[in-house]
Design an enzyme around this catalytic site. Structure first.
Site, PDB file in Angstrom:
ATOM      1  N   GLY A 196       0.345   7.303 -11.982  1.00  0.00           N
ATOM      2  CA  GLY A 196      -0.281   8.207 -10.709  1.00  0.00           C
ATOM      3  C   GLY A 196       0.310   9.167 -10.558  1.00  0.00           C
TER       4      GLY A 196
ATOM      5  NE  ARG B 223       4.786   0.436  -6.293  1.00  0.00           N
ATOM      6  CZ  ARG B 223       4.823   2.084  -5.719  1.00  0.00           C
ATOM      7  NH1 ARG B 223       5.564   2.629  -7.041  1.00  0.00           N
ATOM      8  NH2 ARG B 223       3.880   1.919  -5.407  1.00  0.00           N
TER       9      ARG B 223
ATOM     10  CG  ASP C 248      -2.230   0.666   1.062  1.00  0.00           C
ATOM     11  OD1 ASP C 248      -2.797   0.558   0.172  1.00  0.00           O
ATOM     12  OD2 ASP C 248      -2.179   2.011   1.813  1.00  0.00           O
TER      13      ASP C 248
HETATM   14  P1  ITT Z   1      -3.646  -1.845  -5.364  1.00  0.00           P
HETATM   15  O1  ITT Z   1      -4.503  -1.765  -4.174  1.00  0.00           O
HETATM   16  O2  ITT Z   1      -4.642  -3.371  -6.235  1.00  0.00           O
HETATM   17  O3  ITT Z   1      -2.361  -2.520  -5.188  1.00  0.00           O
HETATM   18  P2  ITT Z   1      -3.833   0.649  -5.845  1.00  0.00           P
HETATM   19  O4  ITT Z   1      -3.593   1.621  -7.071  1.00  0.00           O
HETATM   20  O5  ITT Z   1      -4.836   0.025  -5.950  1.00  0.00           O
HETATM   21  O6  ITT Z   1      -3.562  -0.747  -6.237  1.00  0.00           O
HETATM   22  P3  ITT Z   1      -3.143   1.172  -3.698  1.00  0.00           P
HETATM   23  O7  ITT Z   1      -4.556   0.864  -2.873  1.00  0.00           O
HETATM   24  O8  ITT Z   1      -2.068   1.472  -2.306  1.00  0.00           O
HETATM   25  O9  ITT Z   1      -2.684   0.853  -4.761  1.00  0.00           O
HETATM   26  O10 ITT Z   1      -3.138   3.005  -4.001  1.00  0.00           O
HETATM   27  C1  ITT Z   1      -1.782   3.792  -4.299  1.00  0.00           C
HETATM   28  C2  ITT Z   1      -1.799   4.990  -5.113  1.00  0.00           C
HETATM   29  O11 ITT Z   1      -0.965   6.124  -4.356  1.00  0.00           O
HETATM   30  C3  ITT Z   1      -1.363   4.598  -6.201  1.00  0.00           C
HETATM   31  O12 ITT Z   1      -2.691   4.125  -7.213  1.00  0.00           O
HETATM   32  C4  ITT Z   1      -1.578   6.021  -7.059  1.00  0.00           C
HETATM   33  O13 ITT Z   1      -2.751   6.840  -7.196  1.00  0.00           O
HETATM   34  C5  ITT Z   1      -0.549   6.170  -5.694  1.00  0.00           C
HETATM   35  N1  ITT Z   1       1.079   6.103  -5.953  1.00  0.00           N
HETATM   36  C6  ITT Z   1       1.988   4.786  -5.271  1.00  0.00           C
HETATM   37  N2  ITT Z   1       2.991   4.738  -5.172  1.00  0.00           N
HETATM   38  C7  ITT Z   1       2.914   5.459  -6.468  1.00  0.00           C
HETATM   39  C8  ITT Z   1       4.851   6.018  -7.102  1.00  0.00           C
HETATM   40  O14 ITT Z   1       5.621   5.273  -7.558  1.00  0.00           O
HETATM   41  N3  ITT Z   1       3.820   7.353  -8.518  1.00  0.00           N
HETATM   42  C9  ITT Z   1       3.260   7.716  -8.374  1.00  0.00           C
HETATM   43  N4  ITT Z   1       1.503   8.061  -7.934  1.00  0.00           N
HETATM   44  C10 ITT Z   1       2.173   6.881  -6.731  1.00  0.00           C
HETATM   45 NA    NA Z   2      -5.724  -0.439  -3.759  1.00  0.00          NA
END
Ligand code: ITT
Ligand code: NA
Length: 186
Positions: free
Chosen positions: A141, A169, A62
């Site tokens: 993102g 990450r 997350d």
């Molecule tokens: P999963 O839960 O299925 O793994 P998700 O995209 O919904 O996928 P999260 O709930 O952890 O993942 O939300 C993380 C969000 O934070 C992601 O969708 C991006 O909007 C932002 N984010 C996280 N890491 C990022 C990165 O390396 N670069 C840009 N945005 C990032």
């Molecule tokens: Na998610």
């Protein structure tokens, strides 16, 4: 060693594969997971537990963008801060305006589950600042508006794979990899 990453985000999977070069990283699809936790760690555990047993080591991740001038938003709600990446970015820039602190960080928590053991979690953080407008086409993102500290002023979306050298990450997955190697050698 095979590691299953529970995610619906293909960009996360691609980055994990680039970073965990000593491991065979496979995606695990568990369908919709209700992310009901109030912290990155709680939500990472929920995802890992949803895939428990589907690979020798299962991880959930997350992550999110924490902006000082927005009192920590979007934080754990980063994926839910608007309908599309472009709208989420526009919302952050609009709420931030020109007066609030642009200082920010990306946070990632990776939690691993093995056998019947309790989860093991690893956090990674990268400090930085929110750009005045989006720049760059790579990544995903909020990458177009995040300028990491320790870089050359380019956003994550302009850095492409160089993002991995600094990313939250990467830092979380390196902690995980050190633990997983020791676990495999036990
Ligand atoms: P999963 O839960 O299925 O793994 P998700 O995209 O919904 O996928 P999260 O709930 O952890 O993942 O939300 C993380 C969000 O934070 C992601 O969708 C991006 O909007 C932002 N984010 C996280 N890491 C990022 C990165 O390396 N670069 C840009 N945005 C990032
Ligand atoms: Na998610």
């Amino acid at each position: 060693m095979r590691v299953g990453l529970v995610t619906s985000n293909s960009h996360k999977l691609a980055e994990a594969r680039r970073i965990l070069t000593d491991f065979e990283v496979v995606g695990i699809d568990v369908g919709e997971v209700a992310e009901t936790g109030s912290t990155f760690e709680e939500n990472a555990i929920i995802k890992a537990e949803a895939g428990r047993g589907r690979a020798p080591i299962v991880i959930g991740e997350d992550s999110g963008l924490v902006v000082d001038g927005l009192d920590g938003a979007p934080g754990i709600y980063s994926a839910r801060y608007g309908p599309t990446d472009a709208e989420r970015i526009a919302r952050v820039l609009q709420e931030l305006g020109s007066t609030r602190s642009r200082r920010a960080r990306f946070v990632a928590v990776v939690c691993a589950v093995v056998d019947e053991d309790p989860p093991r979690c690893f956090e990674g953080v990268v400090e930085g600042a929110i750009a005045l407008e989006p720049r760059g086409e790579q990544g995903f993102g909020y990458d177009p508006i995040f300028i990491p500290l320790g870089g050359d002023g380019r956003t994550f979306a302009e850095l492409g794979e160089w993002k991995d050298a600094l990313s939250h990450r990467r830092r979380a997955l390196v902690g995980f990899a050190d633990w997983a190697r020791a676990f495999a050698d036990r």
